[in-house]
Scaffold this active site. Structure first.
Site, mmCIF file in Angstrom:
data_model
loop_
_atom_site.group_PDB
_atom_site.id
_atom_site.type_symbol
_atom_site.label_atom_id
_atom_site.label_comp_id
_atom_site.label_asym_id
_atom_site.label_seq_id
_atom_site.Cartn_x
_atom_site.Cartn_y
_atom_site.Cartn_z
ATOM 1 N N CYS A 2 0.848 -1.181 0.000
ATOM 2 C CA CYS A 2 0.000 0.000 0.000
ATOM 3 C C CYS A 2 0.890 1.241 0.000
ATOM 4 C CB CYS A 2 -0.957 0.072 1.185
ATOM 5 S SG CYS A 2 -2.171 -1.247 1.185
ATOM 6 N N ARG A 28 3.836 -0.574 -4.738
ATOM 7 C CA ARG A 28 3.521 -1.014 -3.372
ATOM 8 C C ARG A 28 2.175 -1.731 -3.276
ATOM 9 N NH1 ARG A 28 6.922 1.608 0.235
ATOM 10 N NH2 ARG A 28 5.567 0.974 1.942
ATOM 11 N N TRP A 71 -2.863 -2.800 -1.771
ATOM 12 C CA TRP A 71 -2.629 -4.245 -1.831
ATOM 13 C C TRP A 71 -3.583 -4.826 -0.802
ATOM 14 C CZ3 TRP A 71 -0.852 -8.273 1.353
ATOM 15 C CH2 TRP A 71 -0.489 -9.434 0.672
ATOM 16 N N ASN A 97 -1.678 2.150 5.665
ATOM 17 C CA ASN A 97 -0.836 1.027 5.242
ATOM 18 C C ASN A 97 -0.564 0.183 6.485
ATOM 19 O OD1 ASN A 97 1.089 -0.702 4.177
ATOM 20 N ND2 ASN A 97 2.757 0.786 4.373
ATOM 21 N N GLY A 98 -0.925 -1.092 6.421
ATOM 22 C CA GLY A 98 -0.682 -1.968 7.572
ATOM 23 C C GLY A 98 -1.889 -2.838 7.834
ATOM 24 N N GLU A 466 16.400 -19.432 -6.484
ATOM 25 C CA GLU A 466 16.126 -18.095 -7.023
ATOM 26 C C GLU A 466 15.590 -18.174 -8.456
ATOM 27 O OE1 GLU A 466 15.590 -15.333 -5.904
ATOM 28 O OE2 GLU A 466 15.861 -13.949 -7.574
ATOM 29 N N LYS A 470 12.024 -16.700 -9.639
ATOM 30 C CA LYS A 470 11.841 -15.729 -10.724
ATOM 31 C C LYS A 470 10.853 -16.258 -11.753
ATOM 32 C CE LYS A 470 12.958 -12.883 -9.283
ATOM 33 N NZ LYS A 470 13.680 -12.560 -8.084
ATOM 34 N N GLU A 473 7.057 -16.543 -10.198
ATOM 35 C CA GLU A 473 6.301 -15.362 -9.779
ATOM 36 C C GLU A 473 5.828 -14.504 -10.949
ATOM 37 O OE1 GLU A 473 8.435 -12.732 -7.150
ATOM 38 O OE2 GLU A 473 10.266 -12.928 -8.286
ATOM 39 N N HIS A 489 15.348 -38.380 -3.261
ATOM 40 C CA HIS A 489 14.696 -38.668 -1.975
ATOM 41 C C HIS A 489 13.218 -38.302 -1.993
ATOM 42 C CE1 HIS A 489 18.570 -39.682 -0.329
ATOM 43 N NE2 HIS A 489 19.059 -38.532 -0.807
ATOM 44 N N LYS A 583 5.696 -4.919 -4.151
ATOM 45 C CA LYS A 583 7.157 -4.833 -4.059
ATOM 46 C C LYS A 583 7.647 -4.826 -2.617
ATOM 47 C CE LYS A 583 11.237 -4.133 -5.899
ATOM 48 N NZ LYS A 583 11.816 -5.374 -6.447
HETATM 49 C C1 F6R Z 1 11.060 -11.712 -5.491
HETATM 50 C C2 F6R Z 1 10.933 -10.611 -4.567
HETATM 51 C C3 F6R Z 1 10.599 -10.899 -3.138
HETATM 52 C C4 F6R Z 1 11.501 -10.035 -2.236
HETATM 53 C C5 F6R Z 1 11.086 -10.173 -0.759
HETATM 54 C C6 F6R Z 1 11.986 -9.393 0.159
HETATM 55 O O1 F6R Z 1 11.388 -11.273 -6.768
HETATM 56 O O2 F6R Z 1 11.078 -9.492 -4.931
HETATM 57 O O3 F6R Z 1 10.739 -12.246 -2.832
HETATM 58 O O4 F6R Z 1 12.812 -10.431 -2.417
HETATM 59 O O5 F6R Z 1 9.767 -9.727 -0.599
HETATM 60 O O6 F6R Z 1 11.986 -8.026 -0.138
HETATM 61 P P1 F6R Z 1 13.125 -7.060 0.379
HETATM 62 O O7 F6R Z 1 14.387 -7.464 -0.290
HETATM 63 O O8 F6R Z 1 12.668 -5.696 0.001
HETATM 64 O O9 F6R Z 1 13.219 -7.257 1.857
#
Ligand code: F6R
Length: 588
Positions: A2, A28, A71, A97-98, A466, A470, A473, A489, A583
């Site tokens: 948010c 956000r 969000w 926000n929260g 990772e 990627k 998501e 396993h 984000k």
């Molecule tokens: C994946 C992604 C999330 C962030 C996670 C932590 O592409 O962006 O998994 O890595 O939410 O966010 P930060 O790094 O801002 O603490």
């Protein structure tokens, strides 16, 4: 999660100002959005669902406006649940926000007292509680301080009062930043939204409350309401960095920015990284923590520090930290990794570690974020704002920081920096030549699949996690990463003829064993896609990437980023704003 924004100042096109700010805050939360403008005797409210970018609209002239990008946490994605929320008399507009953990109880009491609450959110209780405080004779600041003391959880609220022509803003954990210029006063969740409106910024602290009017920003201690002199900092001019600069989307732009970001880290970050190395060298116990992509970087860090400088390092996912922190003490060092520096689980982990007396360090991309302001030792990634929801350049610069720090522990800075510069060159080559196109071809081949597996060994196991993150998501293909040796396993039961399996196979000590895993996958009909410097007969398909020795982990992040990108494009998904994500994860 948010984004909130408020402006009060010279009468102007405040509606457009709020809209422009919300566009910069959309990362956000992009479920819905809304704004309210003060008009001479009412509030003009506009709420909408979906993306705000591209939205053009004209609004009445005003000198005060408030906006929000959402969000969703409580209540469906509908216009009625978009913020701002109003009181019964349309005097007050609130953005939040929260999560207000005790909202159900507060809501019930308000309804019993005759209020009409129009949304299903936890947020609209604030507008009605402030309404009651004002009705009982309080001024805005005192009213909001009293109401905030009733709210449980981590929250940031901004309350617009069209009668007093002021904002009151206060917070616990969730960020708020204030701005001031000769045109007016502003408040937002992120300094990026204040680029055009502030010469100086004030980062509001948890025990403070701010009152903003057209000609002043005043900050108070929230419990005594005594005015204080807050610390202000210069505004960073990051606006140019949040434009697409000719790229079709932020994901393409931020992937392409990685070589420059790595080189910048090497040339500017030495002092900070050497300080981190010193903290690692003197600590008895080293713990790394983070969430999601930053958590994967932390896990890679545990491998790298062990391999390069012989330190035993434990990785604890930030959301699990409190269950494993009992043995921390003043000889422990906790290194928190975060792009935003605002992830609530990370901030909670750091608070827990601090209470146990541990030393705190951070590897963080956002200057002046809460994490940056909390720790004693920090390395700034200098990757520039990351607008795409997917973490890309922050991940590779986190890995580079760990490679550099691990070398600096034993005074081998130049060995580390050569490795990172080699990785930067390798990524540049990878992005420039036919390799990018090759990855696009592979992505088109897998785009229709439902499941995908990624395997790696040693430091390439976090790379597998990772790459899978990627891919899943942004393309929504179900992708999972595994330590290659774990396949037999259990996981191998999921492999069917044609299941795509990405195999990270660099030319190092892990290669022979990871190729055995690849052979086991192929025997079950898996479609084996090798990634590395050298091909092998076991691969059905191969993505060749330039080698960078111990910095291979940095380079091999890029195929996963691009596979996710191209598969998302093939499936018609938005590469910058995947569904259900935001984000900056500022709620638990
Ligand atoms: C994946 C992604 C999330 C962030 C996670 C932590 O592409 O962006 O998994 O890595 O939410 O966010 P930060 O790094 O801002 O603490």
């Amino acid at each position: 999660m948010c984004g909130v924004f408020g402006y009060v100042g010279n009468p102007s096109n405040v509606g457009e100002t709020v809209l422009a700010a919300l566009k910069t805050l959309e990362y956000r939360g992009y479920d819905s959005w809304g704004l309210a403008l003060a008009t001479p005797d009412d509030l003009m409210v506009h709420k909408d669902v979906g993306r705000i970018n591209g939205h053009v609209r004209s609004y009445p002239r005003s000198n005060q406006g408030i906006g929000h990008t959402r969000w969703a946490t409580h209540g469906g994605v509908q216009a009625v649940n978009s913020h701002p929320h109003l009181d019964c008399f349309r005097r007050i507009a609130v953005v939040h926000n929260g999560i207000i953990e005790n909202h159900a109880e507060l809501r019930q009491q308000l309804v019993q007292r005759g209020h009409r609450l129009e949304s299903e959110t936890d947020s609209d209780v604030v507008a009605h509680l402030v309404e009651e405080e004002l009705a009982s004779g309080s001024v805005l600041g005192a009213a909001v301080a009293t109401v905030f003391s009733l709210l449980e959880g981590y929250n940031a609220i901004v309350v617009m009062d069209r009668v007093e022509q002021q904002f009151a803003a206060t917070k616990r954990v969730s960020p708020l930043v204030l701005g001031r210029s000769d045109r007016g006063s502003t408040v937002a969740s992120d300094a990026i939204a204040l680029s055009d409106h502030a010469d100086e910024l004030i980062y509001l602290e948890d025990d403070q409350l701010a009152l903003l009017s057209a000609d002043s920003v005043r900050v108070f201690d929230r419990s005594s309401m005594r005015q204080i002199s807050p610390v202000s900092v210069a505004q960073l001019d990051e606006k140019a960095m949040v434009t697409l600069a000719g790229y079709p989307d932020f994901l393409s732009k931020e992937v392409a920015e990685q070589p420059a970001a790595l080189r910048r880290l090497v040339s500017e970050g030495r002092k900070e990284i050497e300080k981190l190395a010193q903290a690692i060298a003197t600590a008895e116990k080293v713990i790394v923590t983070g969430c999601g992509t930053a958590g994967n970087a932390a896990l890679a860090g545990a491998y790298l520090l062990e391999e390069i400088c012989g330190r035993t390092v434990t990785m604890i996912p930030a959301s699990e930290f409190r269950y494993r922190s009992r043995t921390l003490d003043s000889k422990s060092l906790v290194i928190a990794l975060s792009q935003s520096g605002e992830t609530v689980d990370v901030l909670d982990a750091v608070t827990d570690a601090k209470q146990r007396g541990a030393k705190l360090a951070a590897i963080v991309n956002t200057p002046m974020s809460t994490l940056d302001r909390t720790v004693e030792t920090r390395v700034l990634l200098r990757a520039g704002p990351e607008q795409c929801v997917l973490a890309t350049k922050s991940y590779t610069t986190m890995l580079a920081t760990l490679v550099l720090a691990a070398h600096a522990v034993d005074d081998h800075w130049s060995t580390g920096s050569n490795l990172v510069l080699r990785a930067a060159d390798a990524i540049e080559t990878l992005l420039l030549n036919g390799c990018r196109q090759r990855i696009g071809e592979v992505a088109n081949r897998i785009a229709a699949e439902e499941h995908l597996f990624v395997i790696g060994r040693g430091p390439h196991y976090p790379s597998a996690l990772e790459a899978a993150l990627k891919i899943k998501e942004v393309s929504y293909i179900h992708a999972e990463g595994f330590a290659a040796g774990e396949l037999k396993h259990g996981v191998i039961a999921l492999v069917e003829p044609g299941t795509p399996c990405l195999v990270l196979a660099p030319n190092d000590a892990t290669r022979t064993d990871v190729l055995s895993g690849a052979a086991e996958l192929r025997s079950r009909g898996g479609y084996v896609i090798g990634v590395g410097g050298t091909g092998d007969d076991v691969f059905d398909d191969f993505i060749e990437i330039p080698e960078a020795g111990l910095a291979d982990v940095i380079v091999e992040a890029v195929p996963g980023q691009l596979l996710g990108y191209f598969a998302a494009m093939a499936r018609g998904n938005d590469p910058d704003r995947p569904r259900n994500l935001a984000k900056s994860v500022t709620v638990k």
